[in-house]
Scaffold this motif. Structure first.
Motif, mmCIF file in Angstrom:
data_model
loop_
_atom_site.group_PDB
_atom_site.id
_atom_site.type_symbol
_atom_site.label_atom_id
_atom_site.label_comp_id
_atom_site.label_asym_id
_atom_site.label_seq_id
_atom_site.Cartn_x
_atom_site.Cartn_y
_atom_site.Cartn_z
ATOM 1 N N GLU A 1 21.051 -37.556 26.135
ATOM 2 C CA GLU A 1 20.585 -38.367 25.005
ATOM 3 C C GLU A 1 21.721 -39.212 24.437
ATOM 4 O OE1 GLU A 1 17.722 -39.865 22.457
ATOM 5 O OE2 GLU A 1 17.409 -38.409 24.071
ATOM 6 N N GLU A 2 22.921 -38.633 24.384
ATOM 7 C CA GLU A 2 24.056 -39.356 23.824
ATOM 8 C C GLU A 2 24.455 -40.550 24.683
ATOM 9 O OE1 GLU A 2 23.853 -36.166 24.290
ATOM 10 O OE2 GLU A 2 24.212 -35.133 22.391
ATOM 11 N N PHE A 3 24.133 -40.495 25.977
ATOM 12 C CA PHE A 3 24.414 -41.642 26.851
ATOM 13 C C PHE A 3 23.626 -42.864 26.379
ATOM 14 C CE2 PHE A 3 23.394 -44.348 30.475
ATOM 15 C CZ PHE A 3 24.621 -44.522 31.076
ATOM 16 N N LEU A 4 22.375 -42.649 25.985
ATOM 17 C CA LEU A 4 21.551 -43.752 25.505
ATOM 18 C C LEU A 4 22.096 -44.311 24.193
ATOM 19 C CD1 LEU A 4 18.024 -42.269 26.307
ATOM 20 C CD2 LEU A 4 19.453 -43.763 27.712
ATOM 21 N N GLU A 5 22.685 -43.447 23.368
ATOM 22 C CA GLU A 5 23.311 -43.924 22.139
ATOM 23 C C GLU A 5 24.527 -44.793 22.470
ATOM 24 O OE1 GLU A 5 24.202 -40.528 19.765
ATOM 25 O OE2 GLU A 5 22.118 -39.850 19.659
ATOM 26 N N MET A 6 25.291 -44.374 23.456
ATOM 27 C CA MET A 6 26.440 -45.171 23.887
ATOM 28 C C MET A 6 25.975 -46.519 24.433
ATOM 29 S SD MET A 6 29.417 -44.175 26.664
ATOM 30 C CE MET A 6 28.267 -44.228 28.065
ATOM 31 N N LEU A 7 24.898 -46.515 25.206
ATOM 32 C CA LEU A 7 24.361 -47.755 25.754
ATOM 33 C C LEU A 7 23.907 -48.685 24.633
ATOM 34 C CD1 LEU A 7 23.328 -49.660 27.884
ATOM 35 C CD2 LEU A 7 21.354 -48.155 28.230
ATOM 36 N N ASP A 8 23.255 -48.138 23.613
ATOM 37 C CA ASP A 8 22.825 -48.966 22.479
ATOM 38 C C ASP A 8 24.031 -49.629 21.819
ATOM 39 O OD1 ASP A 8 20.141 -48.419 22.823
ATOM 40 O OD2 ASP A 8 20.124 -46.748 21.389
ATOM 41 N N ALA A 9 25.136 -48.890 21.720
ATOM 42 C CA ALA A 9 26.342 -49.453 21.110
ATOM 43 C C ALA A 9 26.912 -50.580 21.965
ATOM 44 C CB ALA A 9 27.385 -48.351 20.913
ATOM 45 N N VAL A 10 26.883 -50.421 23.281
ATOM 46 C CA VAL A 10 27.355 -51.469 24.189
ATOM 47 C C VAL A 10 26.486 -52.716 24.066
ATOM 48 C CG1 VAL A 10 27.642 -52.104 26.614
ATOM 49 C CG2 VAL A 10 28.415 -49.859 25.826
ATOM 50 N N LEU A 11 25.172 -52.527 24.030
ATOM 51 C CA LEU A 11 24.267 -53.678 23.956
ATOM 52 C C LEU A 11 24.354 -54.378 22.604
ATOM 53 C CD1 LEU A 11 21.098 -52.381 25.845
ATOM 54 C CD2 LEU A 11 23.060 -53.677 26.693
ATOM 55 N N GLU A 12 24.645 -53.623 21.550
ATOM 56 C CA GLU A 12 24.834 -54.244 20.239
ATOM 57 C C GLU A 12 26.100 -55.098 20.248
ATOM 58 O OE1 GLU A 12 24.650 -55.504 16.355
ATOM 59 O OE2 GLU A 12 23.097 -54.707 17.690
ATOM 60 N N ALA A 13 27.149 -54.606 20.915
ATOM 61 C CA ALA A 13 28.379 -55.396 21.024
ATOM 62 C C ALA A 13 28.123 -56.669 21.829
ATOM 63 C CB ALA A 13 29.475 -54.557 21.677
ATOM 64 N N ALA A 14 27.307 -56.565 22.877
ATOM 65 C CA ALA A 14 26.958 -57.748 23.669
ATOM 66 C C ALA A 14 26.130 -58.731 22.842
ATOM 67 C CB ALA A 14 26.202 -57.328 24.923
ATOM 68 N N ARG A 15 25.223 -58.198 22.035
ATOM 69 C CA ARG A 15 24.381 -59.060 21.199
ATOM 70 C C ARG A 15 25.225 -59.856 20.216
ATOM 71 N NH1 ARG A 15 22.396 -59.676 16.507
ATOM 72 N NH2 ARG A 15 23.535 -57.865 15.714
ATOM 73 N N ARG A 16 26.260 -59.217 19.682
ATOM 74 C CA ARG A 16 27.136 -59.926 18.733
ATOM 75 C C ARG A 16 27.879 -61.067 19.413
ATOM 76 N NH1 ARG A 16 28.272 -54.546 16.851
ATOM 77 N NH2 ARG A 16 30.274 -54.579 17.957
ATOM 78 N N LYS A 17 27.974 -61.007 20.733
ATOM 79 C CA LYS A 17 28.594 -62.091 21.504
ATOM 80 C C LYS A 17 27.553 -63.113 21.968
ATOM 81 C CE LYS A 17 32.893 -60.788 21.419
ATOM 82 N NZ LYS A 17 33.949 -61.655 20.822
ATOM 83 N N GLY A 18 26.323 -62.965 21.490
ATOM 84 C CA GLY A 18 25.281 -63.934 21.814
ATOM 85 C C GLY A 18 24.491 -63.627 23.064
ATOM 86 N N LEU A 19 24.649 -62.420 23.603
ATOM 87 C CA LEU A 19 23.960 -62.077 24.839
ATOM 88 C C LEU A 19 22.964 -60.956 24.569
ATOM 89 C CD1 LEU A 19 23.805 -62.657 27.875
ATOM 90 C CD2 LEU A 19 25.457 -60.816 28.212
ATOM 91 N N ARG A 20 21.686 -61.262 24.689
ATOM 92 C CA ARG A 20 20.636 -60.265 24.490
ATOM 93 C C ARG A 20 20.166 -59.764 25.861
ATOM 94 N NH1 ARG A 20 18.750 -60.006 19.348
ATOM 95 N NH2 ARG A 20 19.415 -61.677 17.930
ATOM 96 N N MET A 21 20.248 -58.471 26.041
ATOM 97 C CA MET A 21 19.890 -57.880 27.324
ATOM 98 C C MET A 21 18.840 -56.792 27.115
ATOM 99 S SD MET A 21 23.560 -57.735 29.319
ATOM 100 C CE MET A 21 22.784 -58.041 30.910
ATOM 101 N N THR A 22 18.046 -56.562 28.143
ATOM 102 C CA THR A 22 16.993 -55.564 28.109
ATOM 103 C C THR A 22 17.476 -54.280 28.759
ATOM 104 O OG1 THR A 22 15.276 -57.273 28.229
ATOM 105 C CG2 THR A 22 14.632 -55.036 28.818
ATOM 106 N N LYS A 23 17.372 -53.172 28.047
ATOM 107 C CA LYS A 23 17.827 -51.886 28.556
ATOM 108 C C LYS A 23 16.989 -51.454 29.761
ATOM 109 C CE LYS A 23 18.337 -48.861 25.350
ATOM 110 N NZ LYS A 23 18.050 -47.783 24.346
ATOM 111 N N MET A 24 17.650 -50.906 30.762
ATOM 112 C CA MET A 24 16.943 -50.372 31.916
ATOM 113 C C MET A 24 16.085 -49.187 31.478
ATOM 114 S SD MET A 24 18.040 -52.375 34.366
ATOM 115 C CE MET A 24 17.480 -51.532 35.853
ATOM 116 N N GLU A 25 14.919 -49.070 32.085
ATOM 117 C CA GLU A 25 14.045 -47.950 31.745
ATOM 118 C C GLU A 25 14.490 -46.670 32.442
ATOM 119 O OE1 GLU A 25 10.074 -49.064 32.644
ATOM 120 O OE2 GLU A 25 10.002 -50.671 31.160
ATOM 121 N N LYS A 26 15.034 -46.800 33.659
ATOM 122 C CA LYS A 26 15.537 -45.664 34.406
ATOM 123 C C LYS A 26 16.897 -46.049 34.991
ATOM 124 C CE LYS A 26 11.021 -43.742 35.623
ATOM 125 N NZ LYS A 26 10.134 -43.281 36.726
ATOM 126 N N PHE A 27 17.672 -45.030 35.353
ATOM 127 C CA PHE A 27 19.030 -45.273 35.803
ATOM 128 C C PHE A 27 19.239 -44.647 37.183
ATOM 129 C CE2 PHE A 27 18.839 -45.005 31.209
ATOM 130 C CZ PHE A 27 19.428 -46.201 30.825
#
Length: 215
Positions: free
Chosen positions: A43-69
């Motif tokens: 579960e904590e991996f998904l929290e880490m991923l959310d933090a990475v995607l939020e950092a990317a969003r602040r750089k103007g890049l919106r990405m869609t999280k993978m449903e499975k890995f």
């Protein structure tokens, strides 16, 4: 190579899957097939991923999280329906005696598909590369039995985290890439969250998934 007696083709509607386009047209009796190592992150991996995607969003890049890995062990190839069981049987014969192994995927990297129509943010494998090459070698042997395209030479094994439409790799370089890496490195327990055990190999063909446990 795969004649369709029905000659039926399907018109792809990109609005149904986020603007993504198929690499090849859908045809009745042809099944898109690929082999991979499945991952079940904590579960904590998904929290880490959310933090990475939020950092990317602040750089103007919106990405869609993978449903499975997963970690890919083949390209997507086309199998005729009546070849699927034979192909999976060949995979089982080559892979079932292989031992389980550890993978660590902790280096942020950017990838695009061959057509440059999608960009992926991923975590590159830094531990387990040799074992993954051994899996690919066995998978390639099965692919060759059916005259199918084998995996890439010198592959960069990775876990795709998120994607966006188009070639946006140039936007995730230099300082931006470093910042995303820092998010991973500084996340609590990141060393544990980026460790995965490869315990089975999966083959997905159309809507069917076949599982091959490693010993």
């Amino acid at each position: 190579m795969f004649p369709d007696p029905d000659g039926a083709q399907h018109t792809d509607d990109t609005t149904r899957h986020g603007g993504r386009m198929r690499s090849f047209p859908h045809q009745r009796g042809n099944w898109a097939t690929y082999v991979y190592v499945p991952l079940q992150p904590q579960e904590e991996f998904l929290e880490m991923l959310d933090a990475v995607l939020e950092a990317a969003r602040r750089k103007g890049l919106r990405m869609t999280k993978m449903e499975k890995f997963h970690i890919s062990q083949s390209q997507t190839v086309i199998l005729r329906h009546h070849w699927i069981d034979l192909f999976v049987q060949s995979l089982r014969e080559g892979l079932s005696a292989m031992p389980r192994f550890l993978c660590v995927a902790d280096r942020v990297k950017v990838y695009t598909n061959q057509e440059k129509t999608r960009t992926f943010l991923g975590l590159a494998v830094t531990v387990g590369h040799q074992q993954l090459l051994e899996v690919v070698s066995q998978v390639d042997k099965s692919l060759q039995e059916f005259n199918l395209e084998t995996f890439f030479q010198n592959p960069s094994f990775h876990v795709s985290l998120a994607w966006c439409v188009g070639d946006c790799a140039g936007l995730i370089q230099g300082a931006t890439l470093t910042q995303l890496q820092n998010v991973v490195d500084e996340f609590e327990d990141s060393e544990i969250l980026t460790r995965f055990y490869a315990e089975e190999i999966c083959c997905k063909s159309g809507n069917k998934t076949f599982t091959i446990p490693l010993r």
